[in-house]
Design an enzyme around this catalytic site. Structure first.
Site: not given
Length: 449
Positions: A220, A254
């Site tokens: 991720e 993110c």
């Protein structure tokens, strides 16, 4: 009172012992029933609930995030994730019956079986939520796992250790504290699966280490998530949501919007709307920023990195349209919008990870799409448009981990959708049933009559 951070040398024997313990136990964990797994998850949920205030205090000590944000992302989100696994586990564990093509009387099934011993490496931006969420999914899928939180959040790692020890036997789940050498030592071991959340740079290190043992990985990562605003969009809505999104966790997410494409004739309204909403959200009547309302940049190195990008942009001709204040004393960056930016500036080349948003103008949608196509695939892409043809054109001509149309973050928040990246923004996905599948192997079983 501070505690000395253990090194890999200090922990080497213990890491080896726990890994061997989990290897020996993984077959029993794999064969465990839904009720046995749900009992483990219930203990995790109870431990998080019991230490909710301790979690808030620890994350606040490490990051100076707004208390409300901490409680949502590091406590309530974890509790919700654990409960979602408990509520759905019976259904997820059922074999999937498949119609046979060779002999209709035979049976074919897909069984979701545990991968084995898993390593979960957490990030610093949501240090507990993005570690315990994967832990819940790994346990639900019948795995054992070892967890390592970032050494940038030592207080959070300590409370996470307390929670893990209360909820699990170390043969099921164990946590190791320490610096990067501990993570390096863990990466030398032949895990069955590694789940990593962090930067693309470190993701490459993790993937390289996994390759030595042909270990599967879920990465991720991040990237530069673009925002496209077309002529039909509600500029007031865009400005308000961008201001809130860049304020959230100090822009250190993110999926935070990383740059914006807007038509020239809409730029002034976007800037003014952003400035107005930031003022309303974060400043008092005297014009002073309320620092309890925005997280600081995690450390001096990252603060200096962001400041260098900002300085480079200004030196090369960018205009500070809003914000622009950098308080080095307590690592606070005021929400900032830059215009007149160009691709040659580092702020349009590297992920920003701060409450700074560059704005570019475009003449045709093809121009904006072409810019995105020519760059690495981002983790998120945001489109503001009331023109369905434009939305479909963006979707068909770009690639990203996920997309939210006329909003931000929603594709992440919807747990019935998979969340993950593509290529440089990651590989694999999780959330909800996709987390269960992430930590499972789809095993084909054919039964002759």
């Amino acid at each position: 009172m501070t505690t000395a951070v253990p090194t890999a040398a200090d922990l080497s024997a213990d890491i080896t012992r726990v890994f061997a313990l989990q290897q020996a136990h993984m077959w029993e964990a794999k064969a465990s029933s839904a009720d046995e797994r749900k009992e483990k998850l219930a203990r995790l949920k109870a431990a998080v609930e019991a230490h909710a205030d301790d979690i808030v205090a620890a994350v606040l000590e490490d990051t100076r995030k707004p208390v409300g944000e901490i409680r949502v992302t590091e406590v309530l989100n974890v509790i919700g994730n654990v409960q979602r696994n408990i509520d759905n586990l019976d259904e997820w564990m059922k074999p999937v019956e498949v119609a046979t093509s060779m002999n209709p009387a035979d049976r074919a099934q897909i069984i979701h079986e545990a991968r084995g011993v898993c390593l979960i490496l957490g990030p610093w931006n949501f240090p507990l939520g993005l570690a315990l969420g994967p832990v819940a999914a790994a346990v639900a899928a019948g795995n054992t796992c070892i967890v390592k939180l970032t050494d940038l959040c030592p207080a959070t790692a300590r409370i996470a250790s307390v929670i893990i020890k209360e909820a699990f036997d170390e043969k099921d789940v164990a946590l190791f504290e320490g610096d990067v050498s501990v993570a390096t030592a863990l990466l030398d071991l032949p895990f069955n699966h590694i789940f990593f959340t962090g930067s693309p740079r470190v993701g490459k290190i993790v993937m390289s280490a996994a390759a030595k043992h042909l270990t599967s990985v879920t990465l991720e990562l991040g990237g530069k998530s673009p925002v496209i605003v077309d002529d039909s969009a509600d500029i007031d809505q865009v400005a308000a949501q961008l201001a809130s999104a860049k304020q959230f966790n100090g822009g250190q997410a993110c999926i935070s919007p990383d740059y914006v494409f807007v038509k020239e004739d809409k730029k002034a309204a976007l800037v003014e709307g952003f400035r107005t909403n930031v003022q309303k959200n974060l400043y008092d009547e005297a014009g002073q920023i309320k620092k309890e309302g925005i997280a600081q940049i995690v450390n001096k190195a990252n603060f200096d990195r962001v400041k260098a990008m900002f300085d480079d942009a200004v030196a090369k001709g960018a205009t500070v349209a809003a914000g622009g204040t950098f308080d080095a004393e307590d690592l606070t960056v005021h929400p900032t919008m830059l215009t007149d930016v160009t691709p040659q500036m580092t702020i349009l080349q590297d992920e920003i990870f701060a409450p700074v948003i560059p704005v570019m103008t475009y003449e045709s949608l093809d121009q904006a799409i072409g810019y995105i196509e020519a760059r690495d695939k981002p983790l998120a892409l945001y489109v503001y448009s009331k023109d369905e043809a434009n939305v479909e054109k963006v979707l068909s001509r770009t690639s990203s981990g996920g997309v939210t149309v006329n909003g931000v973050f929603s594709h992440y928040l919807e747990n019935n959708l998979p969340f993950g990246g593509v290529n440089t923004s990651g590989m694999g996905s999780y959330h909800g049933v996709f987390g269960f599948k992430c930590f499972s192997h789809e095993r084909a079983v054919y039964r002759h009559v």
